[in-house]
Design a protein around this motif. Sequence first.
Motif, PDB file in Angstrom:
ATOM      1  N   VAL A 163      67.982  76.469  35.102  1.00 25.36           N
ATOM      2  CA  VAL A 163      67.103  76.683  36.307  1.00 25.36           C
ATOM      3  C   VAL A 163      67.470  78.060  36.702  1.00 25.36           C
ATOM      4  CG1 VAL A 163      66.919  74.500  36.699  1.00 25.36           C
ATOM      5  CG2 VAL A 163      69.199  75.217  37.133  1.00 25.36           C
ATOM      6  N   THR A 164      68.860  78.869  36.604  1.00 28.40           N
ATOM      7  CA  THR A 164      68.811  79.884  37.851  1.00 28.40           C
ATOM      8  C   THR A 164      68.638  80.795  36.743  1.00 28.40           C
ATOM      9  OG1 THR A 164      71.268  78.680  38.075  1.00 28.40           O
ATOM     10  CG2 THR A 164      70.834  81.081  38.318  1.00 28.40           C
ATOM     11  N   VAL A 165      68.663  81.283  35.506  1.00 29.80           N
ATOM     12  CA  VAL A 165      67.809  82.186  34.716  1.00 29.80           C
ATOM     13  C   VAL A 165      66.894  82.328  34.125  1.00 29.80           C
ATOM     14  CG1 VAL A 165      67.834  83.403  32.492  1.00 29.80           C
ATOM     15  CG2 VAL A 165      70.128  82.671  33.132  1.00 29.80           C
ATOM     16  N   GLU A 166      65.934  81.130  34.975  1.00 30.68           N
ATOM     17  CA  GLU A 166      64.561  81.261  35.188  1.00 30.68           C
ATOM     18  C   GLU A 166      64.149  81.786  36.588  1.00 30.68           C
ATOM     19  OE1 GLU A 166      63.581  77.781  32.454  1.00 30.68           O
ATOM     20  OE2 GLU A 166      63.392  76.538  34.892  1.00 30.68           O
ATOM     21  N   GLN A 167      65.179  81.461  37.274  1.00 34.07           N
ATOM     22  CA  GLN A 167      64.748  81.978  38.992  1.00 34.07           C
ATOM     23  C   GLN A 167      64.920  83.559  38.967  1.00 34.07           C
ATOM     24  OE1 GLN A 167      63.853  80.239  41.593  1.00 34.07           O
ATOM     25  NE2 GLN A 167      64.083  78.232  41.958  1.00 34.07           N
ATOM     26  N   LEU A 168      66.053  84.060  38.414  1.00 35.20           N
ATOM     27  CA  LEU A 168      66.188  85.439  38.045  1.00 35.20           C
ATOM     28  C   LEU A 168      64.973  85.735  37.492  1.00 35.20           C
ATOM     29  CD1 LEU A 168      68.242  87.967  38.507  1.00 35.20           C
ATOM     30  CD2 LEU A 168      68.855  86.679  36.041  1.00 35.20           C
ATOM     31  N   ALA A 169      64.476  85.476  36.324  1.00 36.45           N
ATOM     32  CA  ALA A 169      63.528  85.788  35.460  1.00 36.45           C
ATOM     33  C   ALA A 169      62.490  86.329  36.605  1.00 36.45           C
ATOM     34  CB  ALA A 169      63.214  85.577  33.976  1.00 36.45           C
ATOM     35  N   ARG A 170      61.915  84.921  37.299  1.00 37.77           N
ATOM     36  CA  ARG A 170      60.821  85.868  38.011  1.00 37.77           C
ATOM     37  C   ARG A 170      60.755  86.780  39.494  1.00 37.77           C
ATOM     38  NH1 ARG A 170      61.590  79.597  38.030  1.00 37.77           N
ATOM     39  NH2 ARG A 170      60.059  78.773  37.379  1.00 37.77           N
ATOM     40  N   ARG A 171      62.086  86.609  39.745  1.00 36.03           N
ATOM     41  CA  ARG A 171      62.898  87.846  40.593  1.00 36.03           C
ATOM     42  C   ARG A 171      62.731  89.123  40.308  1.00 36.03           C
ATOM     43  NH1 ARG A 171      64.912  85.701  45.418  1.00 36.03           N
ATOM     44  NH2 ARG A 171      65.867  88.067  45.645  1.00 36.03           N
ATOM     45  N   LEU A 172      63.268  89.237  38.739  1.00 33.52           N
ATOM     46  CA  LEU A 172      62.639  90.693  38.151  1.00 33.52           C
ATOM     47  C   LEU A 172      61.566  91.192  37.876  1.00 33.52           C
ATOM     48  CD1 LEU A 172      66.210  90.413  36.121  1.00 33.52           C
ATOM     49  CD2 LEU A 172      65.846  91.103  38.240  1.00 33.52           C
ATOM     50  N   GLN A 173      60.631  90.548  37.541  1.00 32.27           N
ATOM     51  CA  GLN A 173      58.969  90.449  37.562  1.00 32.27           C
ATOM     52  C   GLN A 173      58.365  90.279  38.490  1.00 32.27           C
ATOM     53  OE1 GLN A 173      57.743  90.070  34.070  1.00 32.27           O
ATOM     54  NE2 GLN A 173      56.242  91.171  35.149  1.00 32.27           N
ATOM     55  N   GLN A 174      58.979  90.494  39.688  1.00 29.19           N
ATOM     56  CA  GLN A 174      58.350  90.295  40.467  1.00 29.19           C
ATOM     57  C   GLN A 174      58.625  91.667  41.581  1.00 29.19           C
ATOM     58  OE1 GLN A 174      59.059  87.105  43.321  1.00 29.19           O
ATOM     59  NE2 GLN A 174      57.533  86.027  42.160  1.00 29.19           N
ATOM     60  N   ARG A 175      59.656  92.474  40.790  1.00 26.42           N
ATOM     61  CA  ARG A 175      60.042  93.732  41.619  1.00 26.42           C
ATOM     62  C   ARG A 175      60.344  94.677  40.595  1.00 26.42           C
ATOM     63  NH1 ARG A 175      65.038  95.332  40.284  1.00 26.42           N
ATOM     64  NH2 ARG A 175      66.878  93.921  39.999  1.00 26.42           N
TER      65      ARG A 175
END
Length: 221
Positions: free
Chosen positions: A34-46
């Motif tokens: 769940v943490t890496v999924e949240q991280l992946a969203r942040r990285l994709q957005q920025r």
Amino acid sequence: MLTDRTCADLVVIGARGSMQRAGLNLGVGTEVRVTVEQLARRLQQRSHVSVHVEPVLYDSSPTPTAAGFLRNTAAGGTLALGRLTSLAARCPSSRFALVGFSQGAHVVHTAAMAVPSSLTSRVALVAMIADPANNPDDQITRWSYASEPTSGHGRLGAGPPIPAALRRTAISFCVAGDAICNDRGAPGTGQSPTHKHFYERPATAEITAARLDRVLRANGV
């Protein structure tokens, strides 16, 4: 979003906790997933950074002795390091993150101690969530989901400091009430509800991912 492409911009080598099943949660356990999924969203957005997850398929089954636990952890550290080495050769443009929860955090801690100098520049993140070898005196980033880091050491005692070459990439997470990573008295037994459930909550994972993103930004990802 995570990608199935092995040679992603960021490859996360993830290690699950004790008794977590390798056939679930991408093989990395609920907390890491769940943490890496949240991280992946942040990285994709920025910055459109792609993220791929590779599990460390070590034996995390319960053992009757501390020696058995440490033996499995050492084997997991060797597997993680081997996977890092092989993927670095296969994916020359990828950066790497080592992320683990509980016993998996100890696996990551163990692997980090042996990363060769030729690969340290490729490692952008070393993240230990609820490390039983948490060392409060280690000069790395520490986060307790509060204003001050927790002051206790891990249940296994204070582990060795992360090597200087990786210190810039390393972060340790431990919340008050989790005696696995914040054992302020004599070592206890079992896992508290805090240890079992706090880090997998969506709100917690979002905070954890934000802290991981800070470390990645500082290391050029």
